[in-house]
Write a protein that holds these residues in place. Structure first.
Motif, mmCIF file in Angstrom:
data_model
loop_
_atom_site.group_PDB
_atom_site.id
_atom_site.type_symbol
_atom_site.label_atom_id
_atom_site.label_comp_id
_atom_site.label_asym_id
_atom_site.label_seq_id
_atom_site.Cartn_x
_atom_site.Cartn_y
_atom_site.Cartn_z
ATOM 1 N N ILE A 66 0.837 -1.198 0.000
ATOM 2 C CA ILE A 66 0.000 0.000 0.000
ATOM 3 C C ILE A 66 0.877 1.255 0.000
ATOM 4 C CG2 ILE A 66 -1.681 1.357 1.339
ATOM 5 C CD1 ILE A 66 -2.944 -1.125 0.094
ATOM 6 N N THR A 67 1.836 1.298 0.926
ATOM 7 C CA THR A 67 2.631 2.523 1.095
ATOM 8 C C THR A 67 3.502 2.839 -0.111
ATOM 9 O OG1 THR A 67 4.437 1.399 2.239
ATOM 10 C CG2 THR A 67 2.672 2.302 3.597
ATOM 11 N N LYS A 68 3.812 1.852 -0.927
ATOM 12 C CA LYS A 68 4.660 2.148 -2.097
ATOM 13 C C LYS A 68 3.986 3.133 -3.044
ATOM 14 C CE LYS A 68 3.352 -1.715 -5.102
ATOM 15 N NZ LYS A 68 3.841 -2.958 -5.722
ATOM 16 N N TRP A 69 2.664 3.261 -2.986
ATOM 17 C CA TRP A 69 1.930 4.166 -3.865
ATOM 18 C C TRP A 69 1.515 5.461 -3.163
ATOM 19 C CZ3 TRP A 69 3.109 2.466 -8.290
ATOM 20 C CH2 TRP A 69 3.118 1.107 -8.577
ATOM 21 N N GLU A 100 4.625 6.054 -11.872
ATOM 22 C CA GLU A 100 4.847 4.643 -12.196
ATOM 23 C C GLU A 100 3.602 3.777 -11.967
ATOM 24 O OE1 GLU A 100 7.117 5.174 -8.172
ATOM 25 O OE2 GLU A 100 6.670 6.435 -9.892
ATOM 26 N N ASN A 101 2.562 4.340 -11.385
ATOM 27 C CA ASN A 101 1.311 3.611 -11.150
ATOM 28 C C ASN A 101 0.410 3.758 -12.387
ATOM 29 O OD1 ASN A 101 -0.743 2.187 -9.961
ATOM 30 N ND2 ASN A 101 -0.823 3.432 -8.110
ATOM 31 N N HIS A 110 9.954 10.265 -6.511
ATOM 32 C CA HIS A 110 8.853 9.816 -7.357
ATOM 33 C C HIS A 110 8.207 11.017 -8.034
ATOM 34 C CE1 HIS A 110 8.739 5.699 -5.720
ATOM 35 N NE2 HIS A 110 9.203 6.295 -4.638
ATOM 36 N N ASP A 111 7.927 10.860 -9.330
ATOM 37 C CA ASP A 111 7.145 11.865 -10.049
ATOM 38 C C ASP A 111 5.678 11.680 -9.680
ATOM 39 O OD1 ASP A 111 9.551 12.450 -11.286
ATOM 40 O OD2 ASP A 111 9.004 11.552 -13.203
#
Length: 180
Positions: A25-28, A124-125, A154-155
């Motif tokens: 979850i936290t990666k996003w 990246e999502n 992260h962009d």
């Protein structure tokens, strides 16, 4: 499957804490929190008193599976931000994602009378960006290196849907959630 949403209560906090600290979850998300139950109780108290946000527990067939929310509601401009996550991996599906997204837009535009609903997605999502576009969103800006996390920068893709785009959308069939 039956989808529903209900306000968060104290009994949900431990499960929410587990989901929110799950690396999947936290990666996003913009943060990698280290949460405590006392901190969660304080957070719940704050959001329950804040008229500019609303948080729901997402349920599938009566079982909690994730969180849906809107925040930073500005009634003067008619703009709000929103997000969600499904912590229960076995319930992640396009049908649930469409139900959440389209039900939230319907609530924001038709019930609250808002003009713009905004969201942010890590670049990246790609799957979620495509989902938002399918649901009437457009990309407003791509902010380079906007969020720094343990794994680097992260962009962030800033997206929005307007009231006009919502009205023009030929929404796919979806199970509507009652967002009270």
């Amino acid at each position: 499957m039956g989808y529903s949403a209900r306000p968060i209560c104290v009994d949900d906090l431990e499960q929410i804490m587990i989901w929110r600290q799950d690396p999947d979850i936290t990666k996003w998300m913009n943060t990698d929190p280290k949460l405590t139950l006392e901190g969660q109780k304080q957070w719940l108290s704050e959001i329950q008193q804040n008229q500019n946000c609303r948080f729901w527990v997402i349920e599938v067939d009566g079982s909690p599976v994730g969180i849906l929310d809107y925040f930073d509601l500005d009634k003067e401009t008619g703009i709000v931000h929103w997000g969600y996550y499904v912590g229960a991996r076995e319930h992640r599906s396009m049908a649930l994602a469409l139900s959440l997204e389209l039900s939230l837009y319907e609530h924001c535009f038709d019930n609250l009378g808002l003009e713009i609903v905004k969201n942010e997605v890590f670049a990246e999502n790609v799957g979620v960006i495509k989902l938002h576009e399918l649901c009437g969103n457009r990309i407003v800006e791509v902010e380079k290196d906007a969020v720094e996390k343990r794994d680097g920068f992260h962009d962030v893709v800033h997206m929005e849907i307007t009231r006009e785009a919502w009205k023009a959308l030929q929404a796919p069939n979806y199970e509507k959630l009652d967002l009270i």
